[in-house]
Enzyme design. Structure first.
Site, PDB file in Angstrom:
ATOM      1  N   HIS A 160       0.823  -1.216  -0.121  1.00  0.00           N
ATOM      2  CA  HIS A 160      -0.168   0.028  -0.039  1.00  0.00           C
ATOM      3  C   HIS A 160       0.822   1.193  -0.095  1.00  0.00           C
ATOM      4  CE1 HIS A 160      -3.805  -2.325   0.448  1.00  0.00           C
ATOM      5  NE2 HIS A 160      -3.404  -2.633   1.542  1.00  0.00           N
TER       6      HIS A 160
ATOM      7  N   GLN B 167       0.397 -13.161   6.321  1.00  0.00           N
ATOM      8  CA  GLN B 167      -0.726 -12.474   6.895  1.00  0.00           C
ATOM      9  C   GLN B 167      -1.977 -13.055   6.505  1.00  0.00           C
ATOM     10  OE1 GLN B 167       0.994  -7.934   5.753  1.00  0.00           O
ATOM     11  NE2 GLN B 167      -1.142  -8.433   5.854  1.00  0.00           N
TER      12      GLN B 167
ATOM     13  N   GLU C 196      -6.029 -12.358   6.840  1.00  0.00           N
ATOM     14  CA  GLU C 196      -6.850 -11.169   7.043  1.00  0.00           C
ATOM     15  C   GLU C 196      -8.221 -11.098   6.357  1.00  0.00           C
ATOM     16  OE1 GLU C 196      -3.977  -8.113   5.402  1.00  0.00           O
ATOM     17  OE2 GLU C 196      -3.458  -9.183   3.861  1.00  0.00           O
TER      18      GLU C 196
ATOM     19  N   ASP D 133      -8.449  -5.362   6.957  1.00  0.00           N
ATOM     20  CA  ASP D 133      -9.066  -6.511   5.895  1.00  0.00           C
ATOM     21  C   ASP D 133      -9.973  -7.408   6.652  1.00  0.00           C
ATOM     22  OD1 ASP D 133      -7.795  -5.543   3.550  1.00  0.00           O
ATOM     23  OD2 ASP D 133      -5.986  -6.149   4.131  1.00  0.00           O
TER      24      ASP D 133
END
Length: 252
Positions: A45, A147, A149, A175
């Site tokens: 991001h 991760q 999520e 998320d």
């Protein structure tokens, strides 16, 4: 590696860091001088390029903070390139299945633990000046964070946790909130229940836990709850909020 590796620190107790979405390596160095244990250099991001990541990793080393690069996704080239910078770890987002977890492990490890692309003329190998055997052995000790999520990842969590070769299971609450239809509501009961379920299953298997939080009280609770890899907020937000507080204090 830093004097004590991130992996060693995590095994001995909670570590605190933050995400970085800046292109200014001075901010990365300052995070280390400010006492952070690790900094997650965000390529999912954030705006930084791979070239910038090389500068960020050098700055992190100067500041005494362990650099971890969050790759753009489950992509062998992205994961290998992140580690080629000399980062101490790589974080892989959006793991939803055991096959994806195995793919991430294979991309991050050399034989016999994986199939990472081999080039020793990279910064991580001191541009070819480090003895080959030492480099490959050391490289396989890099911290790998996966991760989970989303609800799909939670449904497949038992199988994901059976995969060998990763070090930390990281929970992405934002998320998760999206996946239950409540984007941004990270304190919603459904989100907290999923986080608790993930934590219970990971702890039962002796797997280290990580999470993100942007609230001080929640960060404290996560550390008390056994999350050893705690990323609190984002560098640019920490700076912006500090400016707000400073202006309020002066004007107040």
């Amino acid at each position: 590696m830093t004097q004590q590796s991130l992996k060693q620190k995590l095994k001995s107790g909670p570590c605190m860091g933050l995400f970085s979405k800046t292109t200014d390596s001075a901010m990365v160095e300052a995070a280390g001088l400010g006492g952070m244990d690790f900094i997650i250099l965000d390529m999912e991001h954030g705006p930084a390029t791979l070239e910038t990541m090389h500068h960020h990793v050098r700055a992190a080393r100067l500041g005494g903070v362990a650099p971890v690069i969050r790759a753009r996704g489950i992509d062998a080239h992205a994961i290998g390139s992140a580690l080629d910078t000399g980062a101490e770890g790589v974080q892989v987002p959006n793991i939803n299945t055991a096959d994806q977890a195995r793919e991430a492990v294979a991309a991050a490890r050399f034989h016999p633990y994986g199939q990472r692309g081999v080039c020793r003329f990279v910064r991580a190998a001191r541009f070819g000046t480090q003895p080959k055997d030492d480099y490959f052995a050391e490289a396989n000790e890099a911290t790998l964070i996966l991760q989970v999520e989303g609800t799909e990842g939670v449904r497949n969590l038992d199988e994901i946790l059976e995969v060998e070769g990763f070090d930390v299971l990281f929970v992405g609450p934002y998320d998760l909130s999206q996946s239950v239809g409540k984007p941004g509501q990270v304190e919603a009961p459904e989100v907290i229940e999923l986080i608790d379920e993930i934590a219970r299953k990971a702890e039962a298997r002796g797997i280290l836990l990580g999470a993100f939080s942007d609230q001080l009280a929640r960060s404290r609770d996560l550390i008390k709850g056994g999350f050893n890899y705690l990323a609190h907020s984002v560098d640019v937000n920490v700076f912006a909020e500090a400016c707000q507080r400073l202006k309020g204090q002066i004007n107040g």
